[in-house]
Design a protein around this motif. Structure first.
Motif, PDB file in Angstrom:
ATOM      1  N   LYS A   1      43.009  37.720  36.034  1.00 21.17           N
ATOM      2  CA  LYS A   1      41.718  37.207  35.580  1.00 21.17           C
ATOM      3  C   LYS A   1      41.276  37.837  34.267  1.00 21.17           C
ATOM      4  CE  LYS A   1      40.243  36.730  40.365  1.00 21.17           C
ATOM      5  NZ  LYS A   1      39.307  37.251  41.371  1.00 21.17           N
ATOM      6  N   ARG A   2      42.153  38.546  33.602  1.00 25.37           N
ATOM      7  CA  ARG A   2      41.756  39.296  32.407  1.00 25.37           C
ATOM      8  C   ARG A   2      41.291  38.383  31.273  1.00 25.37           C
ATOM      9  NH1 ARG A   2      47.141  38.935  32.340  1.00 25.37           N
ATOM     10  NH2 ARG A   2      48.137  38.210  30.429  1.00 25.37           N
TER      11      ARG A   2
ATOM     12  N   CYS B   1      39.459  42.354  35.329  1.00 20.38           N
ATOM     13  CA  CYS B   1      38.278  42.025  36.126  1.00 20.38           C
ATOM     14  C   CYS B   1      37.636  43.274  36.721  1.00 20.38           C
ATOM     15  CB  CYS B   1      38.650  41.042  37.235  1.00 20.38           C
ATOM     16  SG  CYS B   1      39.662  41.759  38.582  1.00 20.38           S
TER      17      CYS B   1
ATOM     18  N   CYS C   1      43.817  46.169  38.533  1.00 21.14           N
ATOM     19  CA  CYS C   1      42.783  46.884  37.775  1.00 21.14           C
ATOM     20  C   CYS C   1      42.470  48.229  38.410  1.00 21.14           C
ATOM     21  CB  CYS C   1      41.516  46.039  37.676  1.00 21.14           C
ATOM     22  SG  CYS C   1      41.647  44.649  36.529  1.00 21.14           S
TER      23      CYS C   1
ATOM     24  N   GLN D   1      44.988  46.938  34.062  1.00 18.82           N
ATOM     25  CA  GLN D   1      44.187  45.773  33.688  1.00 18.82           C
ATOM     26  C   GLN D   1      44.925  44.831  32.754  1.00 18.82           C
ATOM     27  OE1 GLN D   1      43.542  48.891  32.733  1.00 18.82           O
ATOM     28  NE2 GLN D   1      43.310  48.877  30.517  1.00 18.82           N
TER      29      GLN D   1
ATOM     30  N   CYS E   1      46.150  42.020  34.853  1.00 19.53           N
ATOM     31  CA  CYS E   1      45.179  41.370  35.730  1.00 19.53           C
ATOM     32  C   CYS E   1      45.243  39.861  35.497  1.00 19.53           C
ATOM     33  CB  CYS E   1      43.778  41.895  35.405  1.00 19.53           C
ATOM     34  SG  CYS E   1      42.438  40.995  36.221  1.00 19.53           S
TER      35      CYS E   1
ATOM     36  N   ASP F   1      38.181  44.559  39.621  1.00 21.44           N
ATOM     37  CA  ASP F   1      38.113  44.539  41.081  1.00 21.44           C
ATOM     38  C   ASP F   1      39.461  44.378  41.772  1.00 21.44           C
ATOM     39  OD1 ASP F   1      35.291  44.718  41.085  1.00 21.44           O
ATOM     40  OD2 ASP F   1      35.142  42.564  40.724  1.00 21.44           O
ATOM     41  N   CYS F   2      40.420  43.769  41.116  1.00 21.13           N
ATOM     42  CA  CYS F   2      41.698  43.480  41.775  1.00 21.13           C
ATOM     43  C   CYS F   2      42.545  44.755  41.908  1.00 21.13           C
ATOM     44  CB  CYS F   2      42.466  42.401  41.013  1.00 21.13           C
ATOM     45  SG  CYS F   2      43.128  42.928  39.428  1.00 21.13           S
TER      46      CYS F   2
END
Length: 189
Positions: free
Chosen positions: A97-98, A81, A87, A92, A95, A83-84
């Motif tokens: 939300k990847r 994402c 990441c 990443q 992540c 932003d987290c």
């Protein structure tokens, strides 16, 4: 085989003319329905596979350096994402939300004439690397990380379990580090 609309480069993305695509064990798991992501809701059919690829940048979207046009490239599979915490630390690949090209989150893979991917995921390929080897960069990166994790060197013996593509690449990297390498795998009788 299906006719699909040609991808368009969104802001921050490029469209690549695909030259070569590898078929991974992950792709086979999707084909058979055994892939865990299907059962966890991270992926669903229909989907376009292909996360090991090489090609040439055709167009760039808004905000992307036009110098990418015409360059030979391959790209990361796991797209965080951005932003987290993971990441921001360069992780990443874990992540929550990847998206994964051709695997997770609905991002189409490279088993097509063209592929849209974020420009930040690209890695330029030198002219000396042909498209077949370019498509092996992604599994090669996995293998190199695994080989380095062994910390093996001269005088060490390493057993590689699974002589598939990544296992063989790990064996080559470990051997290049000076270790004695043994391979083990099952055969069908």
């Amino acid at each position: 085989v299906q006719e699909v609309p040609a991808p368009v480069a969104a802001p921050g993305e490029v469209v690549v003319d695909v030259e070569r695509v590898g078929v991974c064990g992950t792709d086979l798991e999707f084909f058979t329905g055994a892939m865990t992501y299907l059962h966890q809701g991270h992926a669903c059919y229909p989907m376009r596979l292909g996360h090991e690829w090489a090609g040439r940048v055709r167009t760039v979207g808004a905000g992307v350096d036009p110098g990418w046009v015409g360059r030979r490239v391959m790209g990361d599979t796991m797209l965080g994402c951005g932003d987290c915490r993971r990441c921001r630390r360069g992780r990443q690949h874990v992540c929550e939300k990847r998206e994964e090209v051709g695997i997770r989150g609905g991002r189409a893979g490279a088993l097509a004439e063209r592929l849209a991917v974020p420009a930040g995921s690209l890695h330029a390929l030198p002219d000396s690397v042909d498209p077949v080897l370019g498509a092996l960069v992604e599994p090669g990166g996995n293998a190199l990380r695994a080989a380095r994790a062994t910390e093996a060197g001269p005088g060490d013996r390493v057993l590689i379990v699974g002589p598939g593509t990544i296992g063989l690449l790990v064996a080559l990297f470990v051997r290049a580090a000076g270790a004695e390498v043994h391979l083990m795998g099952a055969t069908e009788d």
